[in-house]
Enzyme design. Structure first.
Site, short mmCIF file in Angstrom:
data_model
loop_
_atom_site.label_atom_id
_atom_site.label_comp_id
_atom_site.label_asym_id
_atom_site.label_seq_id
_atom_site.Cartn_x
_atom_site.Cartn_y
_atom_site.Cartn_z
N GLU A 185 0.81 -1.22 0.00
CA GLU A 185 0.00 0.00 0.00
C GLU A 185 0.84 1.27 0.00
OE1 GLU A 185 0.60 -2.04 2.43
OE2 GLU A 185 0.47 -1.12 4.42
N GLY A 238 -15.81 27.54 3.75
CA GLY A 238 -14.95 27.96 2.65
C GLY A 238 -14.18 26.77 2.11
N GLY A 239 -14.11 25.70 2.89
CA GLY A 239 -13.38 24.50 2.47
C GLY A 239 -14.25 23.58 1.63
N ASP A 241 -14.98 20.35 2.07
CA ASP A 241 -15.84 19.38 2.75
C ASP A 241 -17.23 19.94 3.02
OD1 ASP A 241 -13.45 18.08 2.77
OD2 ASP A 241 -13.09 18.32 4.93
N SER A 242 -17.28 21.14 3.61
CA SER A 242 -18.60 21.68 3.93
C SER A 242 -19.34 22.05 2.64
CB SER A 242 -18.51 22.87 4.88
OG SER A 242 -17.74 23.90 4.33
N LYS A 382 -10.71 12.30 1.52
CA LYS A 382 -10.71 13.65 0.93
C LYS A 382 -10.75 13.64 -0.61
CE LYS A 382 -9.85 18.09 2.02
NZ LYS A 382 -10.35 18.77 3.21
#
Ligand code: XMP
Length: 526
Positions: A185, A238-239, A241-242, A382
C-alpha cells in the site's frame, strides 16, 4: 469534528449496498492507505479495528479480508488479536506485515523475533510458482517495516517470495489466503498497487462499483429518508468538505436546507465573497452570509498564544452560529462535513490519536443545541469528496481548494492579530497562491501558503533603509496531512514570489522558505 456526545450513528463504518473489502486494523500507520488504494480501484473498502465483534464482521458480509500491519509482536500477550473464526469465513484473506505474522502464528506456523529489524527498502525475489505475483519483475524493490519474521509456514502454505532477511510472501491458493511481509500500500513499493489489484480483481473477482455517481444517488436517498419533511442547517467554512456536504444535502431536501457562512475576518483574500457566490450559483443553495469579523477581531485583540486563539475563535463561532440557528427557529438537523479518517480514528485500535493541536474545534457542535446530525461524507476520503464535488457540478475553484484550517489566518500570523497584520498575510498569501497556480503546481501540493512572522529585519529598498516584517513560504506534499514533505519548488518560482511579496506587500521586506517536513514540524506554524 463532532463531539462524541452528539454522534447518532453506529461507531462502525456505514454499510452501503455493496459488500466491502474489510481491512482489519492491527494499528499500522499505513492502514488507511490500504483502504484508499482499494477505493482507487473503485471497490468499496472499510476499516474496522481487529477487535471488531465477530457477528458485526459477519453482518458486513465482506468480500475479502485484509489484515493490516501493526507495531506489536504476535506472541506478546498484549498484542492486538482478531477473532480466529475470521479464517473460517471462506473469503479470500490477505495479510500484510503483522497481518502475515498473525496468520502464520495462528494457522499453525511459527514466528520469531529477527536479530535485526528490517526497515526501509528490501529486494524481493519472487518464486515462479507464486499465484499472486506471477509475471511481475523480480527482484522488486519493496518497502519493509517489521521486527518479527516467519520461520515456519503454516500447513497448506508455500513460500513464494523472499527478501535477504526474511520469508516475504506465503500463499495458500486453495483456501485463497495470501500474506506479504512488506507493504504494497506504500507508494515506495514497486508494483504495490498492481499487487493489491491482483488480489482484489484476480483473486477476489470483486466488481468495480464504487463511483461518485452511485454514491451520490444512494446518499441523497439516505438523506431524504433521514430528514423526511424536516429542516437542516449547515455551517460553510470555505473549504471543500462543507461545500460538498451542503450541496449533497441541498440536492436531497432543496430549500429546507439553510447554509450559514460566517466571516470571522480570518479568511483568505476574496474567499467569503467567491465561495458564497459559487454555492448559490453552482450548488443552488440558500446561503446566509454573516459578517462577524469585527466581533472575532475584537476578542482576539492582544492574544498571542496559539491555543488561546483557537479557543476564542471556536467559542465565538458557536455564539454566532447559535444566534443564526435561533433566528431561523425550528431546525432539527445539522449537516457536518465529517470525513472517513475522523470516523476511523474514533474506532482505532490505538484509541484516538493524541491531540497535538486542538484541531477541528471551529465548527464544532454547540453543546446545548439539540440537533440531529447529517454527516453525508462519513464514508469518504478527501480525494473522494473532491470527486463527488465534481460530479455534483461544483467548479474546480471550489473542489480543488487546498485544505485551510478552521482558525484561518489567525494561526498564520505568529503572535498578535491586528488588522494590519491580516492585510499583510492575506496579500502575501494571495501572491503565493497566484504564482503556485500559474506554475501549474496548485493541485499537486497538499498546501501552499504564506506565514507572517512579526520579526523585523533590516533591508534596503531604493536608497532607503527599511525595517519591516518577514514572510515565510510554506509548501508541502502530503496524502492526508498526517505526515508531509516540504515541496522543492523551482528556484525561478521562489524568486518571483519573493520579489512580488517584498514589492507589493507594504510592511514586509524579507521572505524565507520553510524546509521542515512533518514530523518533526507541523504543517501550520501555530
Ligand atoms: P498541522 O499543522 O497539525 O496540520 O500539521 C495538519 C492539517 O490540519 C490543518 N489544521 C487545522 N484544521 N483547525 C482545522 O480545522 C485547526 O485548528 C487546524 N490546525 C491545523 C492544517 O491546515 C493541515 O491541513
Amino acid at each position: 469534528m463532532t463531539s462524541s456526545s452528539h454522534r447518532t450513528s453506529s461507531p462502525y463504518p456505514p454499510t452501503p449496498s455493496a459488500r466491502p473489502i474489510v481491512v482489519l486494523d492491527f494499528g499500522s500507520q499505513y492502514t488507511q492507505l490500504i483502504a484508499r488504494r482499494i477505493r482507487e480501484m473503485h471497490v468499496y473498502s472499510v476499516i474496522v479495528p481487529c477487535t471488531v465483534p465477530f457477528d458485526e464482521l459477519v453482518r458486513m458480509s465482506p468480500q475479502a479480508l485484509i489484515l493490516s500491519g501493526g507495531p506489536a509482536s504476535v506472541y506478546d500477550p498484549a498484542s492486538p488479536r482478531a477473532d480466529l473464526r475470521i479464517f473460517k469465513l471462506n473469503v479470500p484473506v490477505l495479510g500484510i506485515c503483522y497481518g502475515l505474522q498473525f496468520m502464520a502464528a495462528h494457522l499453525g506456523g511459527k514466528v520469531e523475533s529477527a536479530s535485526r529489524r528490517e526497515y526501509g527498502f528490501a529486494r524481493l525475489e519472487i518464486d515462479r510458482q507464486s499465484e499472486l505475483l506471477r509475471g511481475l519483475p523480480s527482484p522488486l524493490r519493496v518497502w519493509n517495516s517489521h521486527g518479527d519474521h516467519v520461520v515456519e509456514v503454516p500447513p497448506g502454505f508455500r513460500i513464494t517470495g523472499r527478501t535477504e532477511n526474511a520469508i516475504a510472501v506465503i500463499e495458500n491458493p486453495e483456501s485463497r489466503m495470501f500474506a506479504l511481509e512488506f507493504h504494497p500500500e506504500v507508494r515506495h513499493t514497486e508494483q504495490g498497487s498492481e499487487i493489491l489489484r491482483r488480489f482484489i480483481q484476480d483473486i477476489c473477482r470483486t466488481p468495480a462499483n464504487w463511483f461518485p455517481g452511485s454514491f451520490i444517488e444512494q446518499s441523497i436517498e439516505r438523506i431524504r429518508e433521514q430528514v423526511g419533511e424536516g429542516r437542516a442547517l449547515c455551517a460553510i467554512s470555505g473549504g471543500v468538505d462543507s461545500a460538498v456536504a451542503a450541496t449533497l444535502v441541498g440536492r436531497a431536501i432543496g430549500d429546507r436546507l439553510t447554509c450559514v457562512f460566517v466571516d470571522n475576518g480570518l479568511l483568505r483574500k476574496g474567499e467569503f465573497e467567491s465561495v458564497s457566490a459559487a454555492l448559490r450559483e453552482q450548488g443552488h443553495l440558500k446561503v446566509r452570509s454573516v459578517d462577524a469579523s469585527s466581533r472575532f477581531l475584537q476578542r482576539l485583540r492582544g492574544v498571542t498564544d496559539p491555543e488561546a486563539k483557537r479557543k476564542i475563535i471556536g467559542d465565538e463561532f458557536i455564539r454566532v452560529f447559535e444566534e443564526e440557528a435561533r433566528r431561523l427557529g425550528n431546525v432539527e438537523y445539522l449537516v457536518q462535513g465529517t470525513l472517513y479518517p475522523d470516523v476511523i480514528e474514533s474506532v482505532s485500535v490505538n484509541g484516538p490519536a493524541a491531540t497535538i493541536k486542538s484541531h477541528h474545534n471551529v465548527g464544532g457542535l454547540p453543546p446545548n443545541l439539540t440537533f440531529q446530525l447529517i454527516e453525508p461524507l462519513r464514508e469518504l476520503f478527501k480525494d473522494e469528496v473532491r470527486a463527488v464535488g465534481r460530479e455534483l457540478g461544483l467548479s474546480e475553484e471550489i473542489v480543488s481548494r487546498q485544505p485551510f484550517p478552521g482558525p484561518g489566518l489567525a494561526v498564520r500570523i505568529l503572535g498578535e492579530i491586528t488588522a494590519d497584520r491580516l492585510r499583510m498575510v492575506r496579500e502575501a498569501d494571495a501572491i503565493v497562491t497566484e504564482e503556485i497556480r500559474g506554475a501549474g503546481l496548485y493541485n499537486r501540493l497538499w498546501q501552499s501558503f504564506a506565514v507572517l512572522l512579526p520579526v523585523s529585519t533590516v533591508g534596503v529598498m531604493g536608497d532607503a533603509r527599511t525595517y519591516a516584517f518577514t514572510v515565510a513560504i510554506r509548501a508541502v506534499e502530503s496524502e492526508d496531512g498526517m505526515t508531509a514533505d516540504w515541496a522543492p519548488l523551482p528556484a525561478e518560482l521562489l524568486q518571483r514570489m519573493a520579489t512580488r511579496i517584498v514589492n507589493e506587500v507594504r510592511g514586509v521586506n524579507r521572505v524565507v522558505l520553510d524546509i521542515t517536513s512533518k514530523p518533526p514540524g507541523t504543517i501550520e506554524w501555530e
